[in-house]
Every structure is written in structure tokens, then in C-alpha cells.
Design a protein around this motif. Structure first.
Motif, PDB file in Angstrom:
ATOM      1  N   GLU A  64       0.826  -1.215   0.000  1.00 43.75           N
ATOM      2  CA  GLU A  64       0.000   0.000   0.000  1.00 43.75           C
ATOM      3  C   GLU A  64       0.862   1.268   0.000  1.00 43.75           C
ATOM      4  N   GLY A  65       1.934   1.259   0.792  1.00 45.49           N
ATOM      5  CA  GLY A  65       2.835   2.408   0.819  1.00 45.49           C
ATOM      6  C   GLY A  65       3.518   2.618  -0.524  1.00 45.49           C
ATOM      7  N   MET A  66       3.910   1.529  -1.173  1.00 44.69           N
ATOM      8  CA  MET A  66       4.550   1.616  -2.471  1.00 44.69           C
ATOM      9  C   MET A  66       3.582   2.189  -3.506  1.00 44.69           C
ATOM     10  N   ILE A  67       2.333   1.755  -3.480  1.00 36.23           N
ATOM     11  CA  ILE A  67       1.324   2.276  -4.409  1.00 36.23           C
ATOM     12  C   ILE A  67       1.133   3.775  -4.174  1.00 36.23           C
ATOM     13  N   ARG A  68       1.046   4.188  -2.913  1.00 37.22           N
ATOM     14  CA  ARG A  68       0.897   5.627  -2.607  1.00 37.22           C
ATOM     15  C   ARG A  68       2.082   6.430  -3.130  1.00 37.22           C
ATOM     16  N   ARG A  69       3.277   5.893  -2.973  1.00 36.90           N
ATOM     17  CA  ARG A  69       4.470   6.593  -3.471  1.00 36.90           C
ATOM     18  C   ARG A  69       4.434   6.711  -4.997  1.00 36.90           C
ATOM     19  N   LEU A  70       4.051   5.635  -5.674  1.00 37.88           N
ATOM     20  CA  LEU A  70       3.970   5.682  -7.136  1.00 37.88           C
ATOM     21  C   LEU A  70       2.922   6.696  -7.589  1.00 37.88           C
ATOM     22  N   GLN A  71       1.791   6.737  -6.911  1.00 34.78           N
ATOM     23  CA  GLN A  71       0.726   7.669  -7.285  1.00 34.78           C
ATOM     24  C   GLN A  71       1.102   9.116  -6.999  1.00 34.78           C
ATOM     25  N   GLY A  72       1.879   9.357  -5.957  1.00 35.54           N
ATOM     26  CA  GLY A  72       2.173  10.721  -5.532  1.00 35.54           C
ATOM     27  C   GLY A  72       3.538  11.219  -5.961  1.00 35.54           C
ATOM     28  N   SER A  73       4.143  10.575  -6.935  1.00 34.99           N
ATOM     29  CA  SER A  73       5.503  10.950  -7.316  1.00 34.99           C
ATOM     30  C   SER A  73       5.491  12.068  -8.353  1.00 34.99           C
ATOM     31  N   HIS A  74       5.465  13.310  -7.861  1.00 33.67           N
ATOM     32  CA  HIS A  74       5.405  14.474  -8.744  1.00 33.67           C
ATOM     33  C   HIS A  74       6.682  15.301  -8.732  1.00 33.67           C
ATOM     34  N   SER A  75       7.534  15.092  -7.761  1.00 34.32           N
ATOM     35  CA  SER A  75       8.818  15.801  -7.720  1.00 34.32           C
ATOM     36  C   SER A  75       9.933  14.783  -7.959  1.00 34.32           C
ATOM     37  N   ALA A  76      11.116  15.271  -8.243  1.00 27.28           N
ATOM     38  CA  ALA A  76      12.250  14.376  -8.480  1.00 27.28           C
ATOM     39  C   ALA A  76      12.526  13.505  -7.255  1.00 27.28           C
ATOM     40  N   GLU A  77      12.442  14.107  -6.066  1.00 31.91           N
ATOM     41  CA  GLU A  77      12.681  13.354  -4.832  1.00 31.91           C
ATOM     42  C   GLU A  77      11.617  12.268  -4.636  1.00 31.91           C
ATOM     43  N   ALA A  78      10.363  12.615  -4.868  1.00 28.21           N
ATOM     44  CA  ALA A  78       9.274  11.645  -4.719  1.00 28.21           C
ATOM     45  C   ALA A  78       9.388  10.523  -5.747  1.00 28.21           C
ATOM     46  N   MET A  79       9.850  10.854  -6.951  1.00 24.74           N
ATOM     47  CA  MET A  79      10.041   9.827  -7.987  1.00 24.74           C
ATOM     48  C   MET A  79      11.134   8.848  -7.580  1.00 24.74           C
ATOM     49  N   THR A  80      12.205   9.363  -6.994  1.00 27.39           N
ATOM     50  CA  THR A  80      13.285   8.499  -6.526  1.00 27.39           C
ATOM     51  C   THR A  80      12.790   7.584  -5.416  1.00 27.39           C
ATOM     52  N   GLU A  81      12.033   8.132  -4.476  1.00 24.63           N
ATOM     53  CA  GLU A  81      11.476   7.321  -3.388  1.00 24.63           C
ATOM     54  C   GLU A  81      10.522   6.256  -3.923  1.00 24.63           C
ATOM     55  N   ALA A  82       9.692   6.618  -4.896  1.00 23.44           N
ATOM     56  CA  ALA A  82       8.752   5.665  -5.490  1.00 23.44           C
ATOM     57  C   ALA A  82       9.498   4.544  -6.207  1.00 23.44           C
ATOM     58  N   ALA A  83      10.530   4.899  -6.961  1.00 24.94           N
ATOM     59  CA  ALA A  83      11.324   3.887  -7.668  1.00 24.94           C
ATOM     60  C   ALA A  83      11.993   2.942  -6.676  1.00 24.94           C
ATOM     61  N   ASN A  84      12.551   3.499  -5.601  1.00 32.47           N
ATOM     62  CA  ASN A  84      13.185   2.655  -4.585  1.00 32.47           C
ATOM     63  C   ASN A  84      12.173   1.761  -3.889  1.00 32.47           C
ATOM     64  N   ALA A  85      10.987   2.279  -3.604  1.00 33.39           N
ATOM     65  CA  ALA A  85       9.939   1.477  -2.956  1.00 33.39           C
ATOM     66  C   ALA A  85       9.504   0.331  -3.860  1.00 33.39           C
ATOM     67  N   PHE A  86       9.343   0.613  -5.156  1.00 40.48           N
ATOM     68  CA  PHE A  86       8.945  -0.442  -6.087  1.00 40.48           C
ATOM     69  C   PHE A  86      10.043  -1.506  -6.187  1.00 40.48           C
ATOM     70  N   ARG A  87      11.283  -1.073  -6.308  1.00 39.56           N
ATOM     71  CA  ARG A  87      12.400  -2.023  -6.415  1.00 39.56           C
ATOM     72  C   ARG A  87      12.442  -2.918  -5.172  1.00 39.56           C
ATOM     73  N   TRP A  88      12.304  -2.315  -3.984  1.00 34.84           N
ATOM     74  CA  TRP A  88      12.341  -3.091  -2.747  1.00 34.84           C
ATOM     75  C   TRP A  88      11.175  -4.075  -2.686  1.00 34.84           C
ATOM     76  N   TRP A  89       9.979  -3.616  -3.074  1.00 41.81           N
ATOM     77  CA  TRP A  89       8.801  -4.485  -3.080  1.00 41.81           C
ATOM     78  C   TRP A  89       9.007  -5.662  -4.037  1.00 41.81           C
ATOM     79  N   ALA A  90       9.529  -5.378  -5.240  1.00 41.24           N
ATOM     80  CA  ALA A  90       9.775  -6.442  -6.222  1.00 41.24           C
ATOM     81  C   ALA A  90      10.788  -7.450  -5.680  1.00 41.24           C
ATOM     82  N   GLN A  91      11.856  -6.958  -5.053  1.00 44.59           N
ATOM     83  CA  GLN A  91      12.857  -7.851  -4.473  1.00 44.59           C
ATOM     84  C   GLN A  91      12.260  -8.672  -3.332  1.00 44.59           C
ATOM     85  N   SER A  92      11.447  -8.048  -2.500  1.00 41.48           N
ATOM     86  CA  SER A  92      10.824  -8.735  -1.363  1.00 41.48           C
ATOM     87  C   SER A  92       9.932  -9.886  -1.809  1.00 41.48           C
TER      88      SER A  92
END
Length: 82
Positions: free
Chosen positions: A49-77
């Protein structure tokens, strides 16, 4: 249904992520593709759920980096990365 990101979302994964799910290989290069993939495969490990929120709310460069990292971690998990 979760609203998609802008179609102009830049590549967030360089190189693109190679994922395997149910024996199929999938390449994910953008946050749009990551969101679409995650919606189709709501796997239980990690903070889905947190990863989905990050992907949906990624409008700044920092938020995009956090969303990408969250997705990568989720995929690895969930054992999707190769």
C-alpha cells in the motif's frame, strides 16, 4: 482503479528492471509501468500500500526516486527480480 501517472513519466529505472512473475519476463523502465505492474500483481511481501501511494504521488524528483526505490524493494521482497 488507481489513476495512472502522466504518460511522460521519465525512465525511473536505469537500466530497466527485469522481473519474472508466473514464469513470464517483464521489463519495467518507468514509474507508469511500475504502477501498472503492481496493480496487476498485488503481492503480499513488503509495504504494498505504501509503495502504491508513493507511485501515485511521485510528482517531484525526490518523490520519484522514493517511489522507484519502494517499487524495487517491493519487487525484491516478492522474489520478482532476476
Amino acid at each position: 482503479m488507481i489513476a495512472p501517472l502522466s504518460p511522460t513519466t521519465p525512465h525511473a529505472f536505469d537500466p530497466p528492471l527485469s522481473l519474472t512473475v508466473n514464469g513470464d519476463s517483464v521489463t519495467v523502465a518507468t514509474l507508469d509501468e511500475a504502477l501498472s505492474f503492481a496493480e496487476r500483481h498485488p503481492l503480499p511481501e513488503g509495504d504494498y500500500e505504501g509503495m502504491i501511494r508513493r507511485l501515485q504521488g511521485s510528482h517531484s524528483a525526490e518523490a520519484m526516486t522514493e517511489a522507484a526505490n519502494a517499487f524495487r524493494w517491493w519487487a525484491q521482497s516478492n522474489g520478482l527480480t532476476r
